[in-house]
Each structure stands twice: as structure tokens, then as C-alpha cells.
Design a protein around this motif. Structure first.
Motif, PDB file in Angstrom:
ATOM      1  N   LYS A  44     -11.410   4.922   4.719  1.00 23.52           N
ATOM      2  CA  LYS A  44     -10.329   4.717   5.506  1.00 23.52           C
ATOM      3  C   LYS A  44      -9.419   4.044   4.553  1.00 23.52           C
ATOM      4  O   LYS A  44      -8.263   4.403   4.342  1.00 23.52           O
ATOM      5  N   ILE A  45      -9.989   2.912   3.944  1.00 21.47           N
ATOM      6  CA  ILE A  45      -8.782   2.434   2.898  1.00 21.47           C
ATOM      7  C   ILE A  45      -8.485   3.387   1.730  1.00 21.47           C
ATOM      8  O   ILE A  45      -7.312   3.394   1.508  1.00 21.47           O
ATOM      9  N   ARG A  46      -9.595   4.037   1.383  1.00 25.22           N
ATOM     10  CA  ARG A  46      -9.017   5.252   0.275  1.00 25.22           C
ATOM     11  C   ARG A  46      -8.071   6.090   0.897  1.00 25.22           C
ATOM     12  O   ARG A  46      -7.396   6.528  -0.037  1.00 25.22           O
ATOM     13  N   LYS A  51      -2.517   8.242   0.883  1.00 29.48           N
ATOM     14  CA  LYS A  51      -1.283   8.550   1.521  1.00 29.48           C
ATOM     15  C   LYS A  51      -0.136   7.689   0.943  1.00 29.48           C
ATOM     16  O   LYS A  51       1.110   8.324   0.842  1.00 29.48           O
ATOM     17  N   ILE A  52      -0.527   6.544   0.803  1.00 33.70           N
ATOM     18  CA  ILE A  52       0.730   5.682  -0.150  1.00 33.70           C
ATOM     19  C   ILE A  52       0.937   6.107  -1.411  1.00 33.70           C
ATOM     20  O   ILE A  52       2.189   6.516  -1.521  1.00 33.70           O
ATOM     21  N   LEU A  58       7.004   6.497   2.205  1.00 30.61           N
ATOM     22  CA  LEU A  58       6.077   5.573   2.540  1.00 30.61           C
ATOM     23  C   LEU A  58       5.945   4.357   1.559  1.00 30.61           C
ATOM     24  O   LEU A  58       5.815   3.253   1.777  1.00 30.61           O
ATOM     25  N   LYS A  59       5.891   4.752   0.345  1.00 33.50           N
ATOM     26  CA  LYS A  59       5.886   3.713  -0.654  1.00 33.50           C
ATOM     27  C   LYS A  59       7.097   3.053  -0.693  1.00 33.50           C
ATOM     28  O   LYS A  59       6.857   1.847  -0.883  1.00 33.50           O
ATOM     29  N   LEU A  60       8.213   3.584  -0.533  1.00 33.88           N
ATOM     30  CA  LEU A  60       9.639   2.908  -0.537  1.00 33.88           C
ATOM     31  C   LEU A  60       9.566   1.992   0.637  1.00 33.88           C
ATOM     32  O   LEU A  60      10.123   0.843   0.571  1.00 33.88           O
ATOM     33  N   PHE A  61       9.132   2.364   1.708  1.00 39.15           N
ATOM     34  CA  PHE A  61       9.317   1.954   2.889  1.00 39.15           C
ATOM     35  C   PHE A  61       8.326   0.463   2.761  1.00 39.15           C
ATOM     36  O   PHE A  61       8.812  -0.736   3.035  1.00 39.15           O
ATOM     37  N   LEU A  62       7.056   0.605   2.249  1.00 38.75           N
ATOM     38  CA  LEU A  62       6.220  -0.610   1.930  1.00 38.75           C
ATOM     39  C   LEU A  62       6.686  -1.589   1.023  1.00 38.75           C
ATOM     40  O   LEU A  62       6.763  -2.630   1.059  1.00 38.75           O
ATOM     41  N   ILE A  63       7.482  -1.174  -0.007  1.00 41.26           N
ATOM     42  CA  ILE A  63       8.208  -1.960  -1.154  1.00 41.26           C
ATOM     43  C   ILE A  63       9.260  -2.749  -0.357  1.00 41.26           C
ATOM     44  O   ILE A  63       9.306  -3.790  -0.709  1.00 41.26           O
ATOM     45  N   THR A  64      10.014  -2.105   0.414  1.00 38.75           N
ATOM     46  CA  THR A  64      11.055  -2.952   1.009  1.00 38.75           C
ATOM     47  C   THR A  64      10.628  -3.840   2.006  1.00 38.75           C
ATOM     48  O   THR A  64      11.104  -4.823   2.105  1.00 38.75           O
TER      49      THR A  64
END
Length: 116
Positions: A44-46, A51-52, A58-64
Motif C-alpha cells: 500500500k505504501i509503495r 501514485k504521488i 497530487l504532487k503539487l497538492f501535497l507540496i502546498t
């Protein structure tokens, strides 16, 4: 799996290891049909990390989200800093005994119901 397989681990050795039949029998007897039970959290972690890595939005959302969270934490520290400094000054003047006395008097007032 031989000791050399650990040292010279490559795709050929992992395919050979996956094809051995004792592994499936061993998992089936312990987990009673659920062969992936011991590996769910790692998979699941992998999966989430892949996905990220592959999704730019999703990457931009997580960074913000991380930046906003850090800004909120820093703002709270700056807002509460004067209160913390007053607390340290009170501790410096009255000591731990003074704090315990203040807390017990406050709890006693709450218990009795008087507001002053």
C-alpha cells in the motif's frame, strides 16, 4: 535460498526464488487463503508513493499542503511565544512549587463553584 543468492541478488535470482513451490504452501497454511496478508502495508505504501510520483497534480497538492501546514505551525509558535515567555518568567519567579500552588487553588475554586 542460498547465501550466494543474497549476495548476488538480481532479477534472475528473484525469479528463481518466486517460482519455488514451498512458498505458496507455507503462506497458505499460515494465513488460511490470504496470501498477501503479511505484505499489505508495504504494498500500500509503495502504491501510494508511485501514485504521488506519477501524478503531477497530487504532487503539487501535497507540496502546498505541507507548506500551508508549516506556515500554520510557525504562526502558532509566533502567536504563543509571548504566552510561553510569560509562563517561563512565572516559573522563574515562583518556581515549580508556585505553579503547583496556583493549580491547586484554581482546581479548588472550580470544585467549590466560586468564580473569583
Amino acid at each position: 535460498m542460498k547465501f550466494d543468492d543474497f549476495i548476488n541478488y538480481n532479477r534472475r535470482n528473484s525469479d528463481n526464488y518466486k517460482n519455488r513451490s514451498f512458498q505458496d504452501e507455507y503462506r497458505g497454511s499460515i494465513y488460511s487463503g490470504n496470501t498477501n496478508r503479511g505484505y499489505d502495508s508495504n504494498d500500500k505504501i509503495r502504491f501510494i508513493l508511485e501514485k504521488i510520483q506519477n501524478n503531477k497534480k497530487l504532487k503539487l497538492f501535497l507540496i502546498t499542503a505541507v507548506i500551508i501546514l508549516l506556515v500554520i505551525i510557525i504562526a502558532l509558535i509566533l502567536i504563543l511565544l509571548p504566552l510561553l515567555l510569560k509562563l517561563f518568567d512565572y516559573i522563574n519567579q515562583n518556581g515549580v512549587q508556585g505553579i503547583l500552588k496556583f493549580i491547586t487553588e484554581f482546581l479548588d475554586k472550580l470544585w467549590r463553584g466560586s468564580a473569583s
